[in-house]
Design a protein around this motif. Structure first.
Motif, mmCIF file in Angstrom:
data_model
loop_
_atom_site.group_PDB
_atom_site.id
_atom_site.type_symbol
_atom_site.label_atom_id
_atom_site.label_comp_id
_atom_site.label_asym_id
_atom_site.label_seq_id
_atom_site.Cartn_x
_atom_site.Cartn_y
_atom_site.Cartn_z
ATOM 1 N N PRO A 19 0.827 -1.222 0.000
ATOM 2 C CA PRO A 19 0.000 0.000 0.000
ATOM 3 C C PRO A 19 0.851 1.258 0.000
ATOM 4 C CG PRO A 19 0.091 -0.923 2.211
ATOM 5 C CD PRO A 19 0.852 -1.881 1.325
ATOM 6 N N ASN A 20 1.640 1.444 -1.063
ATOM 7 C CA ASN A 20 2.476 2.636 -1.146
ATOM 8 C C ASN A 20 2.631 3.078 -2.597
ATOM 9 O OD1 ASN A 20 4.589 1.023 -2.308
ATOM 10 N ND2 ASN A 20 5.255 0.454 -0.251
ATOM 11 N N ARG A 21 3.214 4.250 -2.785
ATOM 12 C CA ARG A 21 3.357 4.860 -4.105
ATOM 13 C C ARG A 21 4.306 4.070 -4.996
ATOM 14 N NH1 ARG A 21 2.745 10.908 -5.390
ATOM 15 N NH2 ARG A 21 1.564 10.706 -3.463
ATOM 16 N N GLU A 22 5.375 3.507 -4.413
ATOM 17 C CA GLU A 22 6.331 2.738 -5.198
ATOM 18 C C GLU A 22 5.667 1.525 -5.828
ATOM 19 O OE1 GLU A 22 8.260 5.458 -2.699
ATOM 20 O OE2 GLU A 22 7.040 3.766 -2.000
ATOM 21 N N SER A 23 4.825 0.842 -5.056
ATOM 22 C CA SER A 23 4.126 -0.336 -5.568
ATOM 23 C C SER A 23 3.133 0.047 -6.660
ATOM 24 C CB SER A 23 3.401 -1.053 -4.422
ATOM 25 O OG SER A 23 2.790 -2.240 -4.871
ATOM 26 N N ALA A 24 2.468 1.191 -6.492
ATOM 27 C CA ALA A 24 1.533 1.668 -7.511
ATOM 28 C C ALA A 24 2.262 1.936 -8.816
ATOM 29 C CB ALA A 24 0.822 2.933 -7.033
ATOM 30 N N GLY A 25 3.448 2.538 -8.731
ATOM 31 C CA GLY A 25 4.238 2.802 -9.925
ATOM 32 C C GLY A 25 4.693 1.522 -10.606
ATOM 33 N N ALA A 26 5.075 0.527 -9.790
ATOM 34 C CA ALA A 26 5.486 -0.765 -10.342
ATOM 35 C C ALA A 26 4.331 -1.435 -11.083
ATOM 36 C CB ALA A 26 5.995 -1.677 -9.219
ATOM 37 N N LEU A 27 3.138 -1.340 -10.523
ATOM 38 C CA LEU A 27 1.978 -1.939 -11.172
ATOM 39 C C LEU A 27 1.634 -1.211 -12.468
ATOM 40 C CD1 LEU A 27 -0.226 -4.045 -11.161
ATOM 41 C CD2 LEU A 27 -1.615 -2.526 -9.740
ATOM 42 N N GLN A 28 1.735 0.112 -12.454
ATOM 43 C CA GLN A 28 1.482 0.878 -13.678
ATOM 44 C C GLN A 28 2.459 0.475 -14.781
ATOM 45 O OE1 GLN A 28 1.699 4.840 -11.949
ATOM 46 N NE2 GLN A 28 -0.469 5.161 -12.358
ATOM 47 N N TYR A 29 3.733 0.307 -14.420
ATOM 48 C CA TYR A 29 4.718 -0.142 -15.403
ATOM 49 C C TYR A 29 4.362 -1.527 -15.934
ATOM 50 C CZ TYR A 29 8.814 -2.527 -17.131
ATOM 51 O OH TYR A 29 9.658 -3.289 -17.893
ATOM 52 N N ALA A 30 4.006 -2.441 -15.021
ATOM 53 C CA ALA A 30 3.687 -3.809 -15.437
ATOM 54 C C ALA A 30 2.511 -3.835 -16.406
ATOM 55 C CB ALA A 30 3.382 -4.669 -14.210
ATOM 56 N N LEU A 31 1.484 -3.046 -16.111
ATOM 57 C CA LEU A 31 0.290 -3.037 -16.956
ATOM 58 C C LEU A 31 0.554 -2.419 -18.323
ATOM 59 C CD1 LEU A 31 -2.388 -2.036 -14.297
ATOM 60 C CD2 LEU A 31 -2.169 -4.264 -15.422
ATOM 61 N N SER A 32 1.437 -1.439 -18.393
ATOM 62 C CA SER A 32 1.662 -0.738 -19.656
ATOM 63 C C SER A 32 2.823 -1.301 -20.468
ATOM 64 C CB SER A 32 1.900 0.754 -19.396
ATOM 65 O OG SER A 32 3.015 0.947 -18.551
ATOM 66 N N HIS A 33 3.765 -2.025 -19.811
ATOM 67 C CA HIS A 33 4.963 -2.447 -20.530
ATOM 68 C C HIS A 33 5.356 -3.913 -20.340
ATOM 69 C CE1 HIS A 33 5.482 1.969 -20.309
ATOM 70 N NE2 HIS A 33 6.043 1.827 -21.490
ATOM 71 N N ALA A 34 4.854 -4.583 -19.328
ATOM 72 C CA ALA A 34 5.331 -5.939 -19.045
ATOM 73 C C ALA A 34 4.346 -7.030 -19.447
ATOM 74 C CB ALA A 34 5.672 -6.082 -17.558
ATOM 75 N N VAL A 35 3.054 -6.794 -19.315
ATOM 76 C CA VAL A 35 2.075 -7.841 -19.626
ATOM 77 C C VAL A 35 1.390 -7.569 -20.961
ATOM 78 C CG1 VAL A 35 1.635 -8.395 -17.207
ATOM 79 C CG2 VAL A 35 0.222 -6.673 -18.346
ATOM 80 N N VAL A 36 1.032 -8.641 -21.629
ATOM 81 C CA VAL A 36 0.223 -8.561 -22.843
ATOM 82 C C VAL A 36 -0.980 -9.471 -22.632
ATOM 83 C CG1 VAL A 36 2.150 -8.011 -24.357
ATOM 84 C CG2 VAL A 36 1.569 -10.396 -23.936
ATOM 85 N N GLN A 37 -1.914 -9.446 -23.576
ATOM 86 C CA GLN A 37 -3.140 -10.213 -23.394
ATOM 87 C C GLN A 37 -2.834 -11.701 -23.228
ATOM 88 O OE1 GLN A 37 -5.763 -9.923 -26.716
ATOM 89 N NE2 GLN A 37 -4.200 -10.340 -28.253
ATOM 90 N N HIS A 38 -3.611 -12.319 -22.366
ATOM 91 C CA HIS A 38 -3.525 -13.744 -22.027
ATOM 92 C C HIS A 38 -2.391 -14.068 -21.056
ATOM 93 C CE1 HIS A 38 -6.559 -14.115 -25.028
ATOM 94 N NE2 HIS A 38 -5.735 -13.898 -26.038
ATOM 95 N N ASP A 39 -1.582 -13.063 -20.671
ATOM 96 C CA ASP A 39 -0.622 -13.296 -19.598
ATOM 97 C C ASP A 39 -1.375 -13.400 -18.278
ATOM 98 O OD1 ASP A 39 1.554 -13.266 -21.250
ATOM 99 O OD2 ASP A 39 2.205 -11.238 -20.733
ATOM 100 N N GLU A 40 -0.702 -13.942 -17.268
ATOM 101 C CA GLU A 40 -1.258 -13.970 -15.915
ATOM 102 C C GLU A 40 -0.475 -13.016 -15.040
ATOM 103 O OE1 GLU A 40 -2.421 -17.031 -12.262
ATOM 104 O OE2 GLU A 40 -1.216 -17.746 -13.939
#
Length: 202
Positions: A19-40
């Protein structure tokens, strides 16, 4: 940059969720650059019942007018950063993931850590779940900015989040990306075993 291969089959991407800003930024990066459709996407939260953070989180579960007004007045924060202040931040993160990437599978993994090193527990879980990419928010400390990263082994007990991220980057068998979000639209500093302070636009 490491961690994105759209030609291969579906992969497992794990984000260390806090529950912090660093984790939110990591998730934003993952959603925009690390995962593609059908990934888990696995949202991993490790909670130490003996830590002061856990006690503080329990206190935050009590609703109050001050906390509500604080959230309402935080107009400059992103939706993901605002969700970090919510009581059930893991569920809010999961909802945000499905909204941003409807075609990925999202799973929440909550682990109670009792007397174990956080970094060691995360490494063990990446092996258990056969994770392909591990993403963790990283706070850029003054010493890290001036002197660079520290390569250190041994126990991670009692060390700060920055060192936990560095330990995971160095010792993870899968690709590990340390993410430092630089403002809402300013991009990211990324750290992996082979790339240090790699600048990526949002």
């Amino acid at each position: 940059m490491e961690g994105r291969n759209i030609t291969s089959g579906s992969r497992k991407v794990m984000v260390v969720a806090e529950p912090n800003r660093e984790s939110a930024g990591a998730l934003q990066y993952a959603l925009s650059h690390a995962v593609v459709q059908h990934d888990e996407l696995i949202l991993l939260h490790i909670e130490n019942p003996n830590s002061w953070i856990s006690t503080f989180s329990t206190f935050l579960r009590r609703p109050s007018m001050s906390s509500t007004s604080s959230i309402n007045n935080n107009n400059n924060a992103s939706p993901l950063e605002r969700s970090m202040e919510d009581v059930d931040f893991l569920e809010e993160m999961k909802i945000a993931c499905k909204a941003a990437q409807p075609n990925i599978r999202v799973r929440v993994e909550k682990v109670i850590m009792e007397g174990k090193d956080k970094a060691a527990a995360i490494l063990a879980l990446t092996k258990v779940h056969a994770v392909d990419v591990l993403v963790i928010g990283q706070r850029r400390s003054f010493s890290t900015a001036i002197l660079g990263h520290r390569r250190s082994g041994g126990s991670m007990r009692g060390r700060i989040t920055t060192d936990t991220a560095e330990f995971l980057i160095e010792h993870s068998q899968c690709t590990c990306v340390g993410v430092q979000k630089k403002g809402q639209n300013a991009g990211y500093f990324l750290n992996t075993k082979t790339h240090r302070n790699f600048w990526l636009l949002a």
